[in-house]
Scaffold this motif. Sequence first.
Motif: not given
Length: 253
Positions: A235-252
């Motif tokens: 992935v060329p660094a000047d063309r792309w931002d790399i995004e990760y989304e981490i889903a968290l479980s609700a407490p309990g």
Amino acid sequence: MAGSSSPGAPYLEVAAVIRDRIADGTWAPGDRLPSRSELGAEFGVGENVVRRAQELLITEGVLEGRAGSGTYVRPPVARRTLHRTPRSGQDWAGIAPGGFTGTWEADSTAKVPAPPAIADRLGVQPGDSCVRTVYEFLTKRQPVMLVTSWEPMTITGGTVVVLPEGGPLAGAGVIARMAHLGITVARIVERLRPVQADRDQAHLLGIATGTQATLIERTHYDTSGRAVETADILVPADRWDIEYEIALSAPGT
């Protein structure tokens, strides 16, 4: 060099003049620069000096090289976001990465000996036969990202899904193709590291050799922990931002 008072190496002086001409509108975004021989004659330097100046400006994002066409003033490039987050019901790590809206071309080769680094990632012996598939992702017919995928032929050889882009599940992605063989992909591991594009990669992408990029080493594992596919995503660094989304479980929960 004629026309420049900037001290330093000749290629830096040439680069400074090119920057000035772009800044004052002599060359506008999208304009094709004169040939290296023409620029060399004008500046009183050799073509190699002009080449080094152009490669520096390509690395800086000022110019872009187009294979077989020449060197151009680079138009403003809109950055894209490469989503590496699972989407419900989708093979999120499949062929087209999240956030990509262009097209792609693929070329598969069977019985390619696994290089040592790839063999280590797949848990096979160096030299074992693999199917290697090279993908070029394109926007406006220009490559913007490269992917090289490897699959052991001990898994897919002799089946209808041996080629990722052939057969009844062409383009369906690793997860769906492995499921057709009764193999469940249980997890995907990605390792990111900064790299510099080598000569062949840079040529395909229209960038200078050594341009900064992010390499995503992605591997699919089945329920037994066996690697069924691994890929290098460049992935060329000047063309792309790399995004990760981490889903968290609700407490309990």
